[in-house]
Design an enzyme around this catalytic site. Structure first.
Site, short mmCIF file in Angstrom:
data_model
loop_
_atom_site.label_atom_id
_atom_site.label_comp_id
_atom_site.label_asym_id
_atom_site.label_seq_id
_atom_site.Cartn_x
_atom_site.Cartn_y
_atom_site.Cartn_z
N ASP A 37 0.85 -1.20 0.00
CA ASP A 37 0.00 0.00 0.00
C ASP A 37 0.88 1.25 0.00
N LYS A 38 0.52 2.19 -0.83
CA LYS A 38 1.29 3.45 -0.92
C LYS A 38 1.04 4.35 0.30
N THR A 40 -1.58 6.48 0.79
CA THR A 40 -2.04 7.81 0.40
C THR A 40 -2.89 8.35 1.56
N THR A 104 -2.75 5.65 -10.80
CA THR A 104 -2.90 4.44 -9.97
C THR A 104 -3.81 3.41 -10.63
N THR A 138 -15.79 -1.94 -9.61
CA THR A 138 -16.96 -1.20 -9.15
C THR A 138 -18.11 -1.29 -10.15
N ASP A 139 -19.33 -1.08 -9.66
CA ASP A 139 -20.49 -1.01 -10.56
C ASP A 139 -20.51 0.29 -11.37
N GLU A 140 -19.68 1.27 -10.97
CA GLU A 140 -19.74 2.57 -11.66
C GLU A 140 -19.27 2.47 -13.11
N TYR A 164 -12.97 8.85 -12.47
CA TYR A 164 -12.78 7.66 -11.61
C TYR A 164 -13.28 6.40 -12.31
N LYS A 168 -11.29 3.06 -13.73
CA LYS A 168 -11.57 1.70 -13.29
C LYS A 168 -11.97 0.82 -14.49
N ASN A 263 -30.37 8.99 -1.77
CA ASN A 263 -29.41 9.65 -0.87
C ASN A 263 -30.10 10.34 0.30
N HIS A 298 -23.25 13.80 -12.36
CA HIS A 298 -23.69 12.91 -11.28
C HIS A 298 -24.55 11.74 -11.79
N TYR A 355 -16.24 21.57 -0.85
CA TYR A 355 -17.54 22.09 -0.38
C TYR A 355 -17.64 23.61 -0.39
P1 NAD Z 1 -9.85 3.60 -0.42
O1 NAD Z 1 -9.64 4.87 -1.15
O2 NAD Z 1 -10.46 3.62 0.94
O3 NAD Z 1 -8.45 2.83 -0.26
C1 NAD Z 1 -7.55 2.72 -1.33
C2 NAD Z 1 -6.23 2.16 -0.78
O4 NAD Z 1 -5.32 2.05 -1.88
C3 NAD Z 1 -5.56 3.08 0.26
O5 NAD Z 1 -5.05 2.30 1.33
C4 NAD Z 1 -4.43 3.74 -0.52
O6 NAD Z 1 -3.33 4.10 0.29
C5 NAD Z 1 -4.08 2.64 -1.52
N1 NAD Z 1 -3.45 3.16 -2.75
C6 NAD Z 1 -3.88 4.21 -3.51
N2 NAD Z 1 -3.04 4.42 -4.55
C7 NAD Z 1 -2.08 3.46 -4.45
C8 NAD Z 1 -0.94 3.11 -5.23
N3 NAD Z 1 -0.60 3.82 -6.33
N4 NAD Z 1 -0.17 2.07 -4.85
C9 NAD Z 1 -0.49 1.35 -3.73
N5 NAD Z 1 -1.53 1.63 -2.95
C10 NAD Z 1 -2.33 2.67 -3.30
O7 NAD Z 1 -10.68 2.68 -1.41
P2 NAD Z 1 -11.80 1.59 -1.06
O8 NAD Z 1 -13.11 2.28 -0.91
O9 NAD Z 1 -11.28 0.72 0.02
O10 NAD Z 1 -11.85 0.79 -2.44
C11 NAD Z 1 -11.00 -0.34 -2.65
C12 NAD Z 1 -11.27 -0.89 -4.03
O11 NAD Z 1 -12.63 -1.27 -4.15
C13 NAD Z 1 -11.02 0.14 -5.15
O12 NAD Z 1 -10.43 -0.54 -6.23
C14 NAD Z 1 -12.41 0.63 -5.50
O13 NAD Z 1 -12.46 1.03 -6.85
C15 NAD Z 1 -13.23 -0.62 -5.26
N6 NAD Z 1 -14.64 -0.40 -4.89
C16 NAD Z 1 -14.98 0.46 -3.89
C17 NAD Z 1 -16.32 0.59 -3.51
C18 NAD Z 1 -16.74 1.51 -2.41
O14 NAD Z 1 -17.96 1.71 -2.21
N7 NAD Z 1 -15.82 2.08 -1.63
C19 NAD Z 1 -17.31 -0.16 -4.17
C20 NAD Z 1 -16.91 -1.03 -5.21
C21 NAD Z 1 -15.58 -1.16 -5.54
O1 DAU Z 2 -20.78 2.31 -6.65
C1 DAU Z 2 -19.51 2.00 -6.13
C2 DAU Z 2 -18.76 3.27 -5.85
O2 DAU Z 2 -19.36 3.85 -4.69
C3 DAU Z 2 -17.26 3.04 -5.63
O3 DAU Z 2 -16.70 2.58 -6.82
C4 DAU Z 2 -16.59 4.35 -5.21
O4 DAU Z 2 -15.22 4.09 -4.91
C5 DAU Z 2 -17.28 4.87 -3.98
O5 DAU Z 2 -16.70 6.11 -3.58
C6 DAU Z 2 -18.77 5.05 -4.24
O6 DAU Z 2 -19.01 6.11 -5.20
P1 DAU Z 2 -20.21 7.18 -5.00
O7 DAU Z 2 -19.86 8.38 -5.77
O8 DAU Z 2 -21.53 6.55 -5.23
O9 DAU Z 2 -20.05 7.42 -3.41
P2 DAU Z 2 -20.08 8.76 -2.51
O10 DAU Z 2 -20.09 8.29 -1.09
O11 DAU Z 2 -19.05 9.74 -2.91
O12 DAU Z 2 -21.50 9.37 -2.86
C7 DAU Z 2 -22.69 8.60 -2.66
C8 DAU Z 2 -23.85 9.47 -3.15
O13 DAU Z 2 -24.01 10.56 -2.25
C9 DAU Z 2 -23.63 10.07 -4.51
O14 DAU Z 2 -24.88 10.10 -5.20
C10 DAU Z 2 -23.17 11.50 -4.22
C11 DAU Z 2 -23.87 11.82 -2.92
N1 DAU Z 2 -23.15 12.73 -2.02
C12 DAU Z 2 -21.86 12.45 -1.70
C13 DAU Z 2 -21.15 13.29 -0.87
C14 DAU Z 2 -19.72 12.99 -0.52
C15 DAU Z 2 -23.81 13.82 -1.47
O15 DAU Z 2 -24.99 14.06 -1.73
N2 DAU Z 2 -23.10 14.65 -0.63
C16 DAU Z 2 -21.79 14.44 -0.31
O16 DAU Z 2 -21.20 15.25 0.44
#
Ligand code: NAD
Ligand code: DAU
Length: 360
Positions: A37-38, A40, A104, A138-140, A164, A168, A263, A298, A355
């Site tokens: 892990d980097k 970040t 990344t 991700t589903d995105e 993003y 992906k 939301n 969005h 914000y």
């Molecule tokens: P996160 O941002 O919380 O964590 C990402 C991790 O990757 C961190 O520990 C960061 O230090 C590390 N990282 C970033 N750049 C790097 C690099 N260049 N080299 C090595 N390490 C690096 O992300 P998350 O929410 O835990 O998501 C993890 C994975 O799951 C991602 O691939 C994301 O696309 C996927 N995902 C996330 C969600 C969600 O809702 N959070 C849903 C579906 C899929």
């Molecule tokens: O669907 C999977 C994805 O879900 C992952 O791949 C992403 O890594 C993860 O961040 C997440 O993406 P979203 O953009 O859906 O998540 P976020 O929590 O940023 O936002 C969820 C919803 O809420 C989205 O419709 C935007 C809205 N939102 C978000 C923030 C941060 C707000 O209304 N206000 C906010 O301040």
């Protein structure tokens, strides 16, 4: 041992906990993990401290785009599988600065998979046959649904809408191509929105919990009617374990819990839970809700059709949105040490960047 990129982040960190708890429940020895892990802003060793201190997990702080570092780690630790979680993951950050996402998610995944392929190619036959590269996506990548569209399945065409999701999608295509071209043993999971412990408070659910407790505005983008399909993070981790064990090589599996929520309903649910658990001196948490300028581009709605993983793998989520959000709110009330450790100066800078210019 297994090699986990991004294992100090939200899902990767939860995965490390889930991995050891699952092995213990099955009566199996604790197969060690290497967390690459980097670190970040989103990576926090405190998340996995207990496993690092116990010696079950080892942390290498390095970039997946650093091929020498990846090569050396593979040669030294000889993993039987790579689970690739590392990514830049926040859509709003990708809008403000896409460069890191290309670095990344695309270049990094390329460097990692190239080194992984070389490592795999030199393994003895039995180890080579058992090796797996599981790409967490991700589903995105599928884009946005209308209110009446069917949920995303594994044959839905890719249509990413943010830097993003485009980055992906690029990484998913590389992984697919490495299986098709080189026979590299890949598995891909495309999951819906996760929530739970250790969620970095730039994302909707933890941001709303912490802003509510701090007496700050709860910034809802646009009309608040965008829909996400929420899955408790441990259910995602269990799905990854099962796909690693039973997934068919080269296949992708959509992971989701059939929990579509608007939301604004997510935010009011959190407010009502906090009203019950930590009542305000005057008024209610919902009074803090503020509608703000929408996210550019969005996506309106995400929804996952998980029938393939249910049918082929036998995975089912354990949590409903109600049970999962209860656990999550309670965790954020109980874990102030972890919360303080991530709300550094850099976090405050991000809140200003994202914000300050949004009009209420
Ligand atoms: P996160 O941002 O919380 O964590 C990402 C991790 O990757 C961190 O520990 C960061 O230090 C590390 N990282 C970033 N750049 C790097 C690099 N260049 N080299 C090595 N390490 C690096 O992300 P998350 O929410 O835990 O998501 C993890 C994975 O799951 C991602 O691939 C994301 O696309 C996927 N995902 C996330 C969600 C969600 O809702 N959070 C849903 C579906 C899929
Ligand atoms: O669907 C999977 C994805 O879900 C992952 O791949 C992403 O890594 C993860 O961040 C997440 O993406 P979203 O953009 O859906 O998540 P976020 O929590 O940023 O936002 C969820 C919803 O809420 C989205 O419709 C935007 C809205 N939102 C978000 C923030 C941060 C707000 O209304 N206000 C906010 O301040």
């Amino acid at each position: 041992m297994i090699f986990i990129t991004g294992g100090a982040g939200f899902i990767g960190g939860n995965f490390v906990h889930h991995w050891f708890e699952r092995l213990a429940k099955l009566g199996l020895p604790p197969e060690p993990v290497l967390v690459f892990d980097k670190l970040t802003y989103a990576g926090n060793p405190l998340t996995i401290k207990v496993h690092l201190e116990a010696g079950r997990a080892t942390l290498i702080q390095a970039d997946i785009a650093d091929r020498d570092a990846v090569r050396a780690a593979l040669a030294q630790h000889q993993p039987r599988a790579i689970l690739h979680f590392a990514a830049e993951s926040h859509v709003d950050r990708s809008i403000h600065g896409p460069g890191e996402f290309i670095h990344t998610n695309m270049v990094g995944t390329f460097c990692l998979i190239e080194e992984a392929r070389a490592y795999w190619g030199a393994l003895p036959a039995a180890d080579k046959a058992a090796f797996r590269f599981l790409h967490v996506s991700t589903d995105e990548v599928y884009g946005s649904l209308s209110d009446t569209d069917p949920a995303f399945n594994e044959t839905t065409a890719y249509a990413p809408n943010s830097p993003y999701s485009a980055s992906k999608a690029g990484s998913d295509h590389l992984v697919r191509a490495y299986h098709h071209t080189y026979g590299f043993p890949t598995l891909t999971t495309n999951c819906s929105n996760n929530y739970g412990p250790y969620h970095f408070p730039e994302k909707l659910i933890p941001l709303m919990i912490l802003n509510a407790l701090d007496g700050k505005p709860l910034p809802v983008y646009g009309d608040g009617l965008n829909v996400r399909d929420w899955l408790f993070v441990r259910d995602h981790c269990e799905a990854i374990c099962q796909v690693l064990e039973k997934g068919r090589l080269g296949e992708t599996y959509n992971v989701g819990g059939k929990n579509e929520v608007k939301n604004i309903d997510v935010v009011t649910t959190i407010c009502r839970k906090l009203d019950a658990l930590r009542p305000k001196a005057t008024g209610q948490y919902e009074d803090q809700i503020t509608y703000v300028t929408d996210r550019p581009g969005h996506d309106r709605r995400y929804a996952i059709d998980p029938s393939k993983i249910e049918r082929e793998i036998g995975w089912q989520p354990a949590e409903t949105f109600t049970s999962g959000i209860d656990k999550t709110v309670q965790w954020f009330l109980d874990n102030t040490e972890w919360i303080d450790s991530v709300r550094s100066g850099a976090y405050r800078d991000w809140l200003n960047t994202n914000y300050q210019s949004r009009v209420a």
